[in-house]
Design an enzyme around this catalytic site. Structure first.
Site, PDB file in Angstrom:
ATOM      1  N   ASN A   9       3.250  -0.586   4.265  1.00  0.00           N
ATOM      2  CA  ASN A   9       2.792   0.153   3.094  1.00  0.00           C
ATOM      3  C   ASN A   9       1.988   1.357   3.600  1.00  0.00           C
ATOM      4  OD1 ASN A   9       1.670   1.085   0.740  1.00  0.00           O
ATOM      5  ND2 ASN A   9       0.396  -0.722   0.347  1.00  0.00           N
ATOM      6  N   TRP A  10       2.620   2.534   3.538  1.00  0.00           N
ATOM      7  CA  TRP A  10       1.994   3.721   4.130  1.00  0.00           C
ATOM      8  C   TRP A  10       0.959   4.354   3.200  1.00  0.00           C
ATOM      9  CZ3 TRP A  10       7.034   6.382   6.456  1.00  0.00           C
ATOM     10  CH2 TRP A  10       7.511   5.576   7.487  1.00  0.00           C
ATOM     11  N   GLU A 161      -2.176 -11.255  -0.709  1.00  0.00           N
ATOM     12  CA  GLU A 161      -3.093 -10.335  -0.057  1.00  0.00           C
ATOM     13  C   GLU A 161      -4.500 -10.555  -0.595  1.00  0.00           C
ATOM     14  OE1 GLU A 161      -0.873  -6.724   1.570  1.00  0.00           O
ATOM     15  OE2 GLU A 161      -1.424  -6.233  -0.466  1.00  0.00           O
ATOM     16  N   GLY A 227      -0.653  -2.691   6.045  1.00  0.00           N
ATOM     17  CA  GLY A 227      -1.180  -1.380   5.660  1.00  0.00           C
ATOM     18  C   GLY A 227      -1.485  -0.562   6.910  1.00  0.00           C
ATOM     19  N   GLY A 228      -2.764  -0.550   7.319  1.00  0.00           N
ATOM     20  CA  GLY A 228      -3.230   0.290   8.434  1.00  0.00           C
ATOM     21  C   GLY A 228      -2.336   0.244   9.666  1.00  0.00           C
TER      22      GLY A 228
HETATM   23  C1  PEP Z   1      -2.195  -3.509   2.200  1.00  0.00           C
HETATM   24  O1  PEP Z   1      -2.771  -2.575   1.705  1.00  0.00           O
HETATM   25  O2  PEP Z   1      -1.198  -3.995   1.642  1.00  0.00           O
HETATM   26  C2  PEP Z   1      -2.708  -4.047   3.457  1.00  0.00           C
HETATM   27  C3  PEP Z   1      -2.355  -5.247   3.811  1.00  0.00           C
HETATM   28  O3  PEP Z   1      -3.559  -3.243   4.189  1.00  0.00           O
HETATM   29  P1  PEP Z   1      -4.192  -3.558   5.636  1.00  0.00           P
HETATM   30  O4  PEP Z   1      -3.089  -4.106   6.502  1.00  0.00           O
HETATM   31  O5  PEP Z   1      -4.699  -2.231   6.111  1.00  0.00           O
HETATM   32  O6  PEP Z   1      -5.279  -4.545   5.420  1.00  0.00           O
END
Ligand code: PEP
Length: 248
Positions: A9-10, A161, A227-228
């Site tokens: 997820n960019w 999540e 995400g990151g």
């Molecule tokens: C997300 O936003 O779906 C996510 C899992 O972000 P991160 O991996 O940065 O925690």
């Protein structure tokens, strides 16, 4: 048998050159044991779609409207995502729920609209830290799930999540995540039309190359929503390799 899925997820990141380069690096991988998907910003979907055109990497929208089309300034409808080559769409991400007022019923309407238009919805669910501390995790997740299960008729993916783990560097422990994933599978078996055993359930929340192995070793974790770490091709591909080796 559930095939692993790793989705990047960019969010609202990068320039057109950044996302083209990222997509191009990711597309150089050859993985048949894991499905790989990326969700760039809407404005870059076309460009990323072209970069990925000769690959089997899936393209997703980060959200879609619950409406067909019309006077909804700033919105993007499911048909537009299909037009640009998307096969999936993320709905109910906690940032949409938290900052843009996406309620359980709106998330359900978006998921339903997506499936009607031929997209596979990736439905995000998760509790806040306060809800976890009060022992309400399972109750909150079941409420979020059941809103969607009431309306949905085709295939979907669930992403668990925990809100407190997103972008914070604090991942759920594999045991914590497994407990919730097991509950999600049972809830789907009872309240949805899908066979819980076929349902792909992704974990998301600070997944990195360092913790991917332990998370993906859990029996009910079928991959990740990243995400990151998805903004760095090397980290993302390491996570994809972990999923290919360890899921199922
Ligand atoms: C997300 O936003 O779906 C996510 C899992 O972000 P991160 O991996 O940065 O925690």
């Amino acid at each position: 048998m559930r095939k692993a899925l790793v989705a990047g997820n960019w969010k609202m990141n990068g320039t057109i050159n950044d996302v083209r380069e990222l997509a191009s690096k990711i597309s150089q991988t050859e993985q048949d044991k894991v499905d790989i998907m990326v969700a760039p910003s809407f404005v870059y979907l076309h460009s990323v779609s072209e970069t990925l055109s000769k690959t089997n990497i899936f393209l997703a929208g980060q959200d879609c409207s619950e409406f067909d089309q019309g006077a909804f300034t700033g919105e993007t409808c499911a048909d537009m995502l299909v037009d640009l080559g998307c096969t999936h769409v993320i709905v109910g991400h906690s940032e949409r729920r938290q900052f843009f007022g996406d309620s359980d019923s709106r998330v359900a309407a978006k998921a339903r609209k997506a499936e009607i238009k031929g997209l596979c919805p990736i439905v995000c669910v998760g509790e806040t830290l306060e809800e976890r501390d009060r022992g309400r995790t399972i109750e909150v997740i079941e409420r979020q799930l059941c809103a969607v299960f009431k309306v949905i008729e085709n295939k979907f993916v669930i992403a668990y999540e925990p809100v407190w783990a997103i972008g914070t560097g604090k991942s759920a422990t594999p045991e914590m995540a497994q407990e919730v994933h097991e509950n999600i599978r049972q809830c789907a078996a009872v309240h949805s039309h899908v066979d819980g055993l076929d349902l792909r359930i992704l974990y998301g929340g600070s997944v990195k190359p360092d913790n991917a192995d332990e998370l993906f070793s859990m029996p009910d974790i079928d991959g990740g929503l990243i995400g990151g770490a998805s903004l760095d091709s090397e980290s993302f591909l390491k996570i994809c390799r972990s999923a290919a080796e360890l899921v199922n």
